[in-house]
Design a protein around this motif. Structure first.
Motif: not given
Length: 475
Positions: A411-433
């Motif tokens: 998932l982190i490679m293909e970026e097809k689903q939202t990944i919500l991230a918590a913590g210092a230095g983390s990166s959230t990726k929100i996939v919009l329709p």
């Protein structure tokens, strides 16, 4: 020094990284001059020179097509000058399987995909076949997920027993922050709670606790985190729960027992190498025997999905060292194995010291031997990615037993689903329709929201971190 100059910044990124792949230990100067002629110019140390004029690409109106034309012609010239064919050709991106996946999803036949990669990007037949195999396995995993209503969760623990010399992640030495870990946990749990409120009614598919080294937390702190996650989210649709135990010197029986009491399905015990001389040199404060002891302890406690990470090309190692490492890993029999080709980043101590890693031809042998060892253990390649400044212009490959592939890694490679991230230095990726206008003026369906890396800043600005995500999650 090698000199690259261009009339347009559009070409500089690709030109720099293609040239660096051919000349990893040579300094490269870059200059953008809107008034120069020709369009781009590349001059090697010996005086050999290559250029492309505006007239050669006037017929191309699309900027991406122009960039591709310039990159390909520079690659072809460098390949001819050096006599080297790069395994991944002119590809500079970190996600080659994403490109392949696009072709798979259009219905292109396998032979056509391989020909497409060879013709359009000069990818070797061997790497094209590897990429295609992995893309097919990735698709089989991703087809099981609900993109629209599903999401994944990343939780970052930015502490390590010591900082490895090659590391560029958001990690801080545990000793420095020991007195503030509870304050960090307070902020982290607040962010997790806010995410939980925002995603009610959605399906949590995977959880990945990474870092840093999550097992630098004491057993009671680790239990606090796992308990809070269980209280905040529904696990009814959870397909995978990974905790990157990572450093053997951070793992105790008590901590493993805590993990075993929660629905953790996958852990990672990462030696990076089984050569003691190398462990000492790169700053890992554990022994080879520690790796074996912790692995056997985890097995006895019932963990049946253990990943191990290795790095090919660590300072001072040769193909013989890698073969010995692989022999010891095979004796342990992990359920998955991730093999990284060393990539030196500026943020890493090796990068800051301008370490000139010897990218000898043995790096290819290390990669091939790793693939052979994985096959002997019954592991197949299931995900792949590349990094900037990666040794030998190779790749990082994850191998796993058929039913033990790491879904989050895909998932982190293909970026097809939202990944919500918590913590210092983390990166959230929100996939919009659908694509929307971004701040930079471009349209995209992928929104990236970065948390600050500094731990003190994260603790002090946690409300801001929550609010930044809220602008998208609560709309």
């Amino acid at each position: 020094m090698i000199e690259i100059s261009s009339k347009d910044t559009l070409y500089m990124y690709n030109l720099y990284h293609i040239t660096k792949a051919f000349f990893p230990n040579t300094e490269i100067g870059q200059k953008v001059d809107e008034g120069q002629e020709p369009l781009v110019k590349l001059t090697l140390e010996g005086g050999s020179c290559f250029s492309i004029t505006e007239g050669e690409i006037n017929a191309l109106t699309d900027r991406q097509e122009r960039k591709k034309f310039v990159t390909r012609h520079v690659y072809d010239w460098l390949s001819k000058e050096t006599g080297i064919q790069l395994a991944w050709g002119m590809l500079t991106g970190v996600r080659p399987t994403k490109l392949i996946m696009q072709q798979v999803e259009t219905g292109m036949r396998e032979k056509e995909i391989i020909q497409f990669l060879k013709k359009e990007y000069a990818v070797s037949a061997k790497k094209a076949q590897l990429g295609l195999e992995i893309a097919k396995r990735e698709k089989a995993q991703l087809d099981l997920l609900d993109y629209d209503n599903g999401y994944s969760l990343y939780v970052g623990i930015p502490f390590c027993p010591s900082i490895c010399s090659y590391c560029s992640f958001s990690s801080s030495p545990l000793e420095k922050w020991k007195d503030r870990i509870d304050a960090y946990m307070d902020a982290l749990c607040r962010e997790i709670t806010a995410i939980g409120r925002a995603v009610q009614g959605k399906k949590l598919n995977t959880i990945y606790i990474g870092g840093g080294t999550p097992t630098t937390l004491e057993a009671d702190q680790l239990e606090r985190l796992l308990m809070h996650l269980g209280d905040t989210f529904s696990y009814g649709e959870l397909k995978e729960f990974t905790v990157e135990a990572g450093r053997p010197d951070s793992i105790t029986r008590e901590k493993l027992e805590v993990l075993s009491q929660y629905p953790v399905t996958r852990i990672s015990i990462n030696p990076q190498t089984m050569q003691q001389k190398t462990l000492d040199e790169v700053g890992r404060r554990h022994t080879v025997q520690d790796v074996k002891d912790v692995f056997h302890m985890a097995r006895k406690l019932g963990f049946d999905n253990i990943n191990m990470d290795l790095i090919a090309g660590l300072p001072g190692e040769n193909a013989g060292d890698m073969r010995d490492t692989l022999r010891q890993i095979e004796a342990l029999g992990p359920d998955s194995l991730t093999v990284h080709a060393l990539a030196i980043k500026r943020a890493a101590r090796l990068g800051q010291e301008h370490c000139r890693i010897d990218l000898h031809s043995e790096i290819e042998q290390m990669v091939e031997d790793s693939a052979g060892a994985a096959e002997r253990m019954g592991l197949v390649p299931y995900y792949l990615y590349r990094q900037k400044n990666i040794a030998g212009n190779f790749e990082n490959v994850g191998y796993a037993k058929v039913d033990k592939a790491g879904i989050y890694n895909i998932l982190i490679m293909e970026e097809k689903q939202t990944i919500l991230a918590a913590g210092a230095g983390s990166s959230t990726k929100i996939v919009l329709p659908e694509k929307v206008q971004m701040e930079n003026g471009k349209k995209s369906n992928l929104v990236r929201i970065e948390n600050v890396k500094d731990i003190t800043e994260y603790i002090g600005r946690i409300d801001e971190m929550i609010e930044r995500k809220g602008e998208w999650l609560w709309r």
